[in-house]
Write an enzyme that holds these catalytic residues in place. Structure first.
Site, PDB file in Angstrom:
ATOM      1  CD  GLU A   1      -8.205 -42.381   3.145  1.00  0.00           C
ATOM      2  OE1 GLU A   1      -8.970 -42.382   2.154  1.00  0.00           O
ATOM      3  OE2 GLU A   1      -7.821 -42.841   4.098  1.00  0.00           O
TER       4      GLU A   1
ATOM      5  CB  CYS B   1      -6.537 -37.355  11.791  1.00  0.00           C
ATOM      6  SG  CYS B   1      -5.882 -38.742  12.267  1.00  0.00           S
TER       7      CYS B   1
ATOM      8  CB  CYS C   1       1.676 -48.358   8.144  1.00  0.00           C
ATOM      9  SG  CYS C   1       2.125 -47.985  10.008  1.00  0.00           S
TER      10      CYS C   1
ATOM     11  CB  CYS D   1      -1.448 -52.523  14.094  1.00  0.00           C
ATOM     12  SG  CYS D   1      -0.081 -51.903  14.885  1.00  0.00           S
TER      13      CYS D   1
ATOM     14  CB  CYS E   1      -4.826 -50.484  11.907  1.00  0.00           C
ATOM     15  SG  CYS E   1      -4.476 -48.735  11.391  1.00  0.00           S
TER      16      CYS E   1
ATOM     17  CB  CYS F   1      -9.688 -44.311  15.261  1.00  0.00           C
ATOM     18  SG  CYS F   1      -8.280 -44.941  16.039  1.00  0.00           S
TER      19      CYS F   1
END
Length: 399
Positions: free
Chosen positions: A107, A120, A127, A131, A134, A366
């Protein structure tokens, strides 16, 4: 330092064997053209047509002689991934789901402002990190993105925003400047940890910064890291980009839990790397990102400790209201709590703007990005590759 790619990436050749020029450095592109009998000066022309004008078809490169265009068409391709979903938020934010040639999705998000706009950009499918606040962190790493796939996110955004200057307008003088672009800034804050894919990220950003092409200044590009300490100095020395650090906690005990990379590179080591970041100064500060988690990291004592930790570092602190996602284990701090936290940081002399959530209604804010891509076995990958190849042979690859 980096990690291995775990799957076939955006292919360097089309289904009919032509080499993809997207993602090659200028020197690599020049060498590729020379290897096919084209003159060295053609490289600058082709580069401009691809990265300044956004042209996808060699026949439209009208400043090149017809034989040169024919040779380019015979041996090379200008390939883009595919936008499979285009969502627009009520606040103007746009999120694109982008499918790579191997079927993996990432994305990218465009966040417009009155006089500018930031894109962004993602650096990995999934990933490396986990985290806990997230959404991307809940998606297992599939693979690194190639330089071509990172650059292509910028190019697809310019396609969608209609921001490529036509040749007729460009010959009258370049119409687009850093001050009037819809896409003026890049933030490497999408899916993935960019410093765990440094080589591809660096190559892509050099292409984006090249003066004869997209030409986004290094001062308009921010790389965000969760704290891959050994790579921070190298990033500053080689790319000289703005640095943002996802801090989110003021003790190792808490950061170990919510930003697990802290177990490898604790806060003291991370902040030492920040103090030594090349070019950091009061006029070029490091941004520390701090997500506000209710009852977790948002107390006045946390704010005071944050001030103590950052003492001596030219910095600003972005306070980020937590953006919820399905199954999230956290809640956003109350507004009064966020204001109190910000007041303490401000009183110590640090700018601490509260980031306005953008694109929440389309899961583009975010910490909300995630694709459905999963890491597959070698056998499954071979089967997928076979299907893709057969489809491309039957239909031809869109250029």
């Amino acid at each position: 330092m980096g990690i291995d790619n775990h799957a076939k990436s955006f292919a360097p050749v089309s289904s009919d064997g032509r080499q993809n020029l997207i993602g090659l450095s200028f020197d690599e592109l020049k060498d590729a053209l020379i290897s096919r009998g084209l003159e060295p000066f053609r490289a600058k022309q082709v580069w401009s047509w691809i990265y300044f004008h956004g042209v996808r078809d060699f026949t439209k490169m009208t400043t090149l002689a017809k034989p040169a265009r024919e040779k380019l068409t015979e041996h090379f391709a200008i390939l883009r991934p595919q936008i499979v979903q285009d969502q627009k938020s009520s606040d103007g934010t746009r999120k694109w789901l982008i499918r790579m040639q191997d079927g993996q999705d990432v994305e990218a998000v465009h966040i417009p402002e009155e006089d500018r706009g930031a894109l962004c950009v993602s650096s990995q499918v999934g990933c490396t990190l986990t985290c806990h606040f997230c959404h991307t962190g809940t998606q297992r790493l599939v693979r690194n993105l190639e330089a071509s796939e990172i650059v292509s996110q910028v190019m697809l955004a310019r396609d969608a925003l209609g921001e490529w200057p036509s040749f007729a307008k460009a010959t009258e003088g370049r119409p687009s400047t850093q001050n009037d672009r819809k896409l003026s800034n890049i933030v490497l804050m999408g899916m993935g940890e960019p410093l765990y894919n440094y080589e591809n990220v660096a190559k892509a950003m050099r292409i984006v910064m090249h003066n004869e092409g997209i030409a986004i200044s290094k001062r308009k590009i921010t790389l965000s890291t969760s704290g891959v300490v050994p790579m921070i100095k190298r990033c500053g020395e080689e790319l000289d980009l703005n640095l943002a650090v996802s801090l989110h906690a003021v003790t190792d005990e808490l950061r170990d839990r919510i930003v697990p990379i802290n177990r490898k590179y604790p806060i003291k080591e991370l902040l030492k790397a920040c103090r030594e970041y090349p070019g950091v100064s009061n006029s070029r500060r490091i941004t520390f990102e701090y997500v506000m988690l209710k009852g977790v990291n948002d107390s006045p004592a946390d704010a005071k400790q944050l001030v103590r930790l950052l003492r001596g570092i030219p910095a600003k602190i972005n306070l980020i209201p937590f953006n919820p996602w399905p199954g999230a284990p956290f809640e956003c701090s109350d507004w009064d709590t966020i204001e109190t936290f910000g007041d303490i940081v401000n009183a110590a002399g640090y700018a601490s703007p509260v980031r306005t959530p953008r694109g929440r209604d389309i899961m583009a804010a975010c910490g909300q990005l995630k694709s459905a891509s999963i890491r597959v076995s070698a056998a499954e990958r071979a089967s997928i590759d076979k299907i893709i190849k057969e489809k491309e042979s039957a239909e031809g690859l869109t250029r």
